[in-house]
Design an enzyme around this catalytic site. Structure first.
Site, PDB file in Angstrom:
ATOM      1  N   ARG A  99       0.843  -1.194   0.000  1.00  0.00           N
ATOM      2  CA  ARG A  99       0.000   0.000   0.000  1.00  0.00           C
ATOM      3  C   ARG A  99       0.879   1.244   0.000  1.00  0.00           C
ATOM      4  NH1 ARG A  99      -1.869   0.827   4.346  1.00  0.00           N
ATOM      5  NH2 ARG A  99      -1.303  -1.058   5.505  1.00  0.00           N
ATOM      6  N   TYR A 151      -1.613  -3.550  -6.838  1.00  0.00           N
ATOM      7  CA  TYR A 151      -1.341  -4.336  -5.636  1.00  0.00           C
ATOM      8  C   TYR A 151      -2.418  -4.231  -4.563  1.00  0.00           C
ATOM      9  CZ  TYR A 151       1.147  -6.678  -1.960  1.00  0.00           C
ATOM     10  OH  TYR A 151       1.490  -7.578  -0.991  1.00  0.00           O
ATOM     11  N   LYS A 185      -9.676  -2.286   1.610  1.00  0.00           N
ATOM     12  CA  LYS A 185      -9.384  -1.135   2.463  1.00  0.00           C
ATOM     13  C   LYS A 185     -10.163   0.103   2.021  1.00  0.00           C
ATOM     14  CE  LYS A 185      -6.150  -3.617   4.456  1.00  0.00           C
ATOM     15  NZ  LYS A 185      -6.306  -4.168   5.793  1.00  0.00           N
ATOM     16  N   HIS A 232     -10.801  -2.224  11.450  1.00  0.00           N
ATOM     17  CA  HIS A 232      -9.700  -3.062  10.971  1.00  0.00           C
ATOM     18  C   HIS A 232      -9.472  -4.190  11.987  1.00  0.00           C
ATOM     19  CE1 HIS A 232      -5.226  -3.146   9.504  1.00  0.00           C
ATOM     20  NE2 HIS A 232      -5.971  -3.973   8.815  1.00  0.00           N
ATOM     21  N   SER A 239      -1.596  -3.782  10.074  1.00  0.00           N
ATOM     22  CA  SER A 239      -1.277  -4.720   8.999  1.00  0.00           C
ATOM     23  C   SER A 239       0.011  -5.467   9.323  1.00  0.00           C
ATOM     24  CB  SER A 239      -1.078  -3.961   7.686  1.00  0.00           C
ATOM     25  OG  SER A 239      -2.244  -3.260   7.343  1.00  0.00           O
ATOM     26  N   CYS A 284       0.672  -7.766  11.557  1.00  0.00           N
ATOM     27  CA  CYS A 284       0.965  -7.986  12.983  1.00  0.00           C
ATOM     28  C   CYS A 284       0.302  -9.250  13.496  1.00  0.00           C
ATOM     29  CB  CYS A 284       0.520  -6.791  13.819  1.00  0.00           C
ATOM     30  SG  CYS A 284       1.549  -5.340  13.607  1.00  0.00           S
ATOM     31  N   ASP A 314      -9.518  -9.608   8.878  1.00  0.00           N
ATOM     32  CA  ASP A 314      -9.016  -8.252   8.603  1.00  0.00           C
ATOM     33  C   ASP A 314     -10.013  -7.136   8.919  1.00  0.00           C
ATOM     34  OD1 ASP A 314      -6.844  -6.640   7.648  1.00  0.00           O
ATOM     35  OD2 ASP A 314      -7.879  -6.355   5.756  1.00  0.00           O
ATOM     36  N   ARG A 354       2.061 -12.063  -0.506  1.00  0.00           N
ATOM     37  CA  ARG A 354       0.710 -12.376  -0.021  1.00  0.00           C
ATOM     38  C   ARG A 354       0.155 -13.632  -0.665  1.00  0.00           C
ATOM     39  NH1 ARG A 354      -1.640  -8.664   3.942  1.00  0.00           N
ATOM     40  NH2 ARG A 354       0.051  -7.173   4.203  1.00  0.00           N
TER      41      ARG A 354
HETATM   42  O1  SAT Z   1      -3.930  -3.322   2.232  1.00  0.00           O
HETATM   43  S1  SAT Z   1      -3.471  -4.639   1.806  1.00  0.00           S
HETATM   44  O2  SAT Z   1      -4.600  -5.387   1.308  1.00  0.00           O
HETATM   45  O3  SAT Z   1      -2.474  -4.505   0.750  1.00  0.00           O
HETATM   46  C1  SAT Z   1      -2.769  -5.475   3.115  1.00  0.00           C
HETATM   47  C2  SAT Z   1      -2.759  -4.769   4.396  1.00  0.00           C
HETATM   48  O4  SAT Z   1      -2.139  -3.719   4.525  1.00  0.00           O
HETATM   49  O5  SAT Z   1      -3.377  -5.259   5.363  1.00  0.00           O
HETATM   50 MN    MN Z   2      -5.314  -5.249   7.132  1.00  0.00          MN
END
Ligand code: SAT
Ligand code: MN
Length: 582
Positions: free
Chosen positions: A70, A198, A207, A227, A249, A251, A276, A365
């Site tokens: 990101r 991506y 997101k 989140h 993210s 973690c 998520d 990923r």
């Molecule tokens: O935002 S992403 O889907 O690329 C992954 C993340 O940051 O959790």
């Molecule tokens: Mn996330």
């Protein structure tokens, strides 16, 4: 296929006019469509097939090396009033943002197919679900959206019935970072993203919609878009508690969501609802309930092995898309800490050479449908969601934050969430390992001013007397030599048990200025090789360090100026006073 909904047809026409694609494809979300797109991407090199015997229906995609995470610095929230976006977001005036980004979209799809991707975030029949349509020129986005969301005909039918939807326009553009922008227009319920293929930059349901746009809508409508993973913990008596947990993210949200009980807890069961994002609503009885708007996982690959997360390790052995991992000589995917096989090629497709760095990118990923997960809960499809017993905030902190503590009440819990800080990870472009404030793990994802967001969180206190208890966890404490103090992974169940016992009022705790800490012996450490001193270090606080931290939190809150809710500052002052008295 087209649509009976004029507003959708008109938008598709306008986008086609602007971007000039060679063809338009309306996605139906079928398996046949998925297979056709895979075939096409195998032919043009966007995907390569992995070892079919050991990894059936698994494919590898290698991103442009400039496009692997990101990009928070290129992500904007475009509200008419700058203060509505807040200091937590990059802001641009909507008219200027449209002009800038539309200039990049002009002719961007020439020679490409434009895919129209109707999707539903949440179960198709849930009143809490929200729909969107993503238009993208990336077949990789389409197949990922198929795995991650309820995408296609059923979503389109719901959209046509409802008449409104979030508009997400995406093009990979030329992948140049100088011509990359991820723009959000919450007042228009629209997103425009160009220049990246991506993850969170391109899969707009995730997101962009389910967090940034949804958080804005949630505030207007009285719910929360967070989140957070959602996990069910079933005790040996067969009772299940559901916990929603916010971690930044990379973690360990996916690991926690599909935790495998250690041998010492063989009669416990874990059920994954989501890894998520959680959408939280109060029901008529004042019970907070959660749905997961997604139906698949876009998880971090490195570190996944049969010890750390056997469920995930097995779940990505079939019907998975890998992005930016390495490969072995027999064409199996390979990543650091996989513990089996050796890398022959790295994530840029080069012959593996340790001097070039890791074989798999640290933010590589996997994408898989949730149905691949052996611990997937059937209640993830329940339109009414699951009742939440505890909300857990956390971060990655070498020092300071204890293994677990409980807030004193809801208001104090909101302060605990607002004060979260965490070391940065490879999920965003930028320096890794620097501590930054990441309130509620939403720093990159809150679609409006954090001051208003905290006020919204605080307002729940007046709306229910049955709110979940709020906790804070930190699995990442280290000793002076940099060794982790807590074993983590499956053993985290021991901490979840304490959290549940606290929710049920079955265990006492030590009251401190920062909240309730576990009493010695109340976190079960049987069959765990951990000393009393280590447990003591993990469950106690350093007053001087915490005074510093609370000062830093106070300063951070003050940076939100007049819009900061006075009640939140009062909570911070209370903790400072209590620390001084202690
Ligand atoms: O935002 S992403 O889907 O690329 C992954 C993340 O940051 O959790
Ligand atoms: Mn996330």
């Amino acid at each position: 296929m087209t649509t009976t909904l004029d507003s959708l047809q008109q938008w598709v026409n306008e986008v086609a006019e602007l971007t000039d694609p060679a063809a338009i494809h309306w996605c139906d979300g079928s398996d046949a469509e998925y297979q056709d797109l895979v075939k096409q991407m195998l032919a043009d090199g966007t995907l390569s097939a992995l070892n079919d015997e050991n990894y059936p229906n698994c494919y590898l995609h290698l991103s442009d090396p400039n496009d692997v995470a990101r990009v928070e610095h290129l992500t904007f929230v475009c509200t008419s009033d700058e203060d509505d976006a807040g200091p937590n977001n990059n802001w641009m005036a909507p008219a200027e943002a449209h002009e800038k980004v539309d200039a990049l979209f002009e002719g961007a799809m020439q020679g490409r197919t434009m895919y129209v991707i109707p999707y539903c975030m949440g179960p198709i029949d849930s009143p809490f679900s929200r729909c969107g349509v993503e238009i993208s020129d990336s077949p990789y986005v389409v197949v990922n959206m198929k795995l991650m969301t309820r995408m296609g005909t059923a979503a389109l039918a719901r959209i046509e019935g409802e008449g409104d939807f979030v508009k997400g326009l995406h093009s990979t553009g030329d992948l140049s970072p100088d011509r990359r922008m991820i723009m959000h227009f919450p007042e228009e319920l629209s997103i425009k993203s160009i220049g990246s293929g991506y993850g969170g930059n391109a899969l707009l349901g995730k997101k962009c919609h389910a967090l940034r746009i949804a958080s804005y809508q949630a505030r207007q409508e009285g719910w929360l878009a967070e989140h957070m993973l959602i996990v069910g913990i079933e005790n040996p008596e067969g009772e299940t508690h559901y916990i929603a947990c916010a971690l930044p993210s990379a973690c360990g949200k996916t690991n926690l969501a599909m935790l495998i009980p250690p041998d010492s807890h063989a009669d416990w069961k874990i059920w994954t609802l989501g890894d998520d994002i959680a959408w939280l609503h109060l029901d008529d009885e004042g019970q907070l309930r959660a749905i997961n708007p997604e139906s698949g996982y876009f998880g971090v690959v490195p570190g996944t092995n049969s010890k750390t997360n056997k469920n995930a390790f097995d779940m990505i052995k079939h019907d998975a898309i890998y992005t930016n991992v390495g490969r072995t000589s027999n064409n199996e995917p390979w990543w650091e800490d996989k513990k089996v096989g050796e890398p022959a090629f790295d994530w840029q497709g080069r012959d593996y050479d340790a001097s070039n760095g890791p074989a798999a990118h640290p933010n590589s990923r996997f994408t898989v449908a949730a149905s691949n997960n052996p611990s997937y809960s059937s209640l993830a499809e329940a339109p009414e969601g699951v009742p939440i017993s505890a909300i857990v905030f956390g971060g990655r902190r070498k020092e300071l934050a204890p293994l677990v503590y409980q807030s004193k009440d809801w208001k104090h819990g909101v302060l605990v969430g607002a004060g979260v800080a965490s070391e940065t990870t490879a999920a965003n472009v930028g320096e890794v390992g620097v501590v930054r404030r990441d309130p509620m793990a939403m720093k990159p994802f809150c679609g409006y001013n954090f001051a208003d967001y905290w006020a919204h969180w605080l307002s729940f206190d007046e709306r229910s007397d049955k709110l979940p208890k709020i906790f804070h966890i930190n699995w990442f404490r280290q000793d002076k030599e940099g060794k982790f103090l807590w074993p983590g992974f499956g053993e985290n169940l021991r901490v979840l048990r304490w959290i549940i016992e606290r929710c049920e009022g079955r265990v006492d705790a030590i009251e401190t200025a920062i909240g309730y800490l576990p009493k010695s012996g109340d976190i079960d450490t049987t069959q765990l090789d951990i000393s009393d001193e280590t447990m003591q270090a993990l469950t106690s606080i350093d007053k001087a360090q915490w005074l510093e931290e609370m000062d830093a939190i106070g300063e951070y809150l003050d940076s939100y100026g007049d819009r900061l809710p006075a009640a939140l500052k009062a909570e911070q002052q209370k903790v400072v006073d209590q620390l001084n008295q202690a």
